[in-house]
Motif scaffolding. Structure first.
Motif, short mmCIF file in Angstrom:
data_model
loop_
_atom_site.label_atom_id
_atom_site.label_comp_id
_atom_site.label_asym_id
_atom_site.label_seq_id
_atom_site.Cartn_x
_atom_site.Cartn_y
_atom_site.Cartn_z
N LEU A 138 34.01 42.17 38.95
CA LEU A 138 33.64 41.51 37.65
C LEU A 138 34.52 42.42 36.49
N PHE A 139 34.62 43.73 36.85
CA PHE A 139 35.36 44.63 35.80
C PHE A 139 37.00 44.06 35.82
N SER A 140 37.51 43.80 36.75
CA SER A 140 39.03 43.17 37.13
C SER A 140 39.04 42.08 36.35
N THR A 141 38.00 41.14 36.62
CA THR A 141 37.83 39.89 35.87
C THR A 141 38.02 39.91 34.47
N LEU A 142 36.93 40.69 33.89
CA LEU A 142 36.93 41.11 32.42
C LEU A 142 38.35 41.44 31.94
#
Length: 374
Positions: A138-142
């Motif tokens: 999720l953080f890398s997608t953000l």
């Protein structure tokens, strides 16, 4: 109230509205983090083993992440008609929201959603039993959502660093597997090298122009001169270094040597995420830079793109012949496909940009289908 030329009321009324999908994803990720932590520690007094508790938390975090990404993608699609073809630069030209941003942002969310759906079987079967795996995706997608909307060298660098920090941990997520640990270490060392090259190029551009905004650089390069002063030569060097760093991150030859080892060592579900999602983000950023910001400096980077494209096609195609491992085969396949995509950047026409985006969509569907079958 206006302070130092900046209208803070306008920022809260209009600017945050443009990044509402990213804001929602940040809030959803924090909520999922709090839920997973509270669930794990609340059940520690029960009769379940630590492994089953962690697997339970990871599975539920994955389901919540699927819901969060689905809603974020819906928000991004809902924002598309509102754009109406007009580009909005927000936060003092740090980010830009246009049709390209919205389309690529939706593709990234769909890639991340597919990667998490593929991961459920591995969470159960391959002992990926920590909810942190879902949070890192999720953080890398953000970070990739911010990358495709970046309109400044500084915001671009910060988004890329947030992405790579998450990727380092994801590559080495199976701590009991020496291949995974080796993949994470290689990714860390070589990723730090590419980030240093990117930072050196950014420093050269800023040192010669005093500008970090893509919009201002576009205006400056309109008056580009190939026989100019030393500042022009330094700026040309900075453009080349930035492009080399981006080519390194999409594993274009001859900057591809890290890719097969990372693909093989990382967990298969992580490899599926690496294979397509960051490439979509970096290629869209290259598309914006090459077709807008650095267009008037075409002579300084076009030959590099052409050479890297030809090398990627040859090395990726012939390197795949001798492979006897599926994930290394996919790594060389991705190198060859990057070569095909770079041809569009070297061409520099509107038709080439449309072809590149269409190719990315088809490649995304192909990779998702291939890894879903593994």
């Amino acid at each position: 109230r206006r302070v130092h030329g900046m209208n803070y009321i306008d920022i809260f009324q209009n600017h945050f509205k443009e990044v509402f999908p990213e804001t929602y994803l940040v809030i959803a990720t924090i909520i999922i983090l709090l839920y997973a932590v509270s669930t794990t520690y609340r059940d520690l007094n029960g009769q379940s083993s630590a492994y089953s508790l962690k697997t339970h938390a990871a599975t539920h975090a994955g389901r919540l992440a699927v819901l969060a990404l689905s809603l974020t993608a819906a928000l991004s699609v809902w924002q598309m008609p509102a754009a109406g073809g007009a580009a909005a630069t927000i936060f003092n030209n740090v980010l830009i929201i246009d049709d390209l941003t919205i389309m690529v942002r939706t593709l990234i969310l769909l890639c991340a959603l597919s990667s998490i759906l593929i991961s459920f079987s591995f969470i159960e079967g391959q002992r990926i039993n920590s909810f942190e795996y879902i949070l890192l995706i999720l953080f890398s997608t953000l970070s990739m959502l911010l990358m495709v909307s970046a309109y400044d060298i500084i915001s671009t660098y910060l988004a890329i660093e947030l992405q790579t920090l998450s990727f380092y941990v994801l590559a080495a997520f199976r701590r009991n597997n020496e291949f995974s640990t080796e993949a994470g270490l290689k990714y860390f060392v070589l990723g730090a090298l590419s980030s240093g090259i990117l930072l050196l190029g950014a420093a050269a551009i800023y040192g010669s122009t005093g500008i970090t905004s893509f919009e201002e650089l576009t205006k400056l390069l309109t008056f580009w001169s190939h026989e100019g002063s030393a500042d022009v030569q330094i700026m040309s060097l900075g453009v080349i270094l930035m492009l080399i760093a981006f080519l390194f991150k999409i594993s274009a030859a001859p900057f591809h040597a890290w890719s097969p080892d990372i693909y093989e060592g990382a967990p298969t579900c992580v490899t599926a995420f690496f294979a397509i999602t960051p490439k979509v983000a970096i290629l869209s950023l290259l598309l914006r830079l090459c077709f807008c910001t650095f267009w008037d400096a075409l002579a300084s980077w076009e030959q590099i793109i052409i050479v890297c494209s030809l090398l990627s096609m040859v090395i990726g195609t012939f390197g795949a012949i001798n492979q006897n491992r599926v994930k290394r085969l996919f790594a060389y396949s991705s190198i060859a496909h990057v070569g095909y995509l770079l041809i569009a950047l070297a061409t520099g026409t509107i038709e080439a940009a449309e072809s590149l985006l269409l190719y990315v969509i088809i490649y995304m569907l192909m990779v998702i289908g291939a890894f879903g079958a593994l």
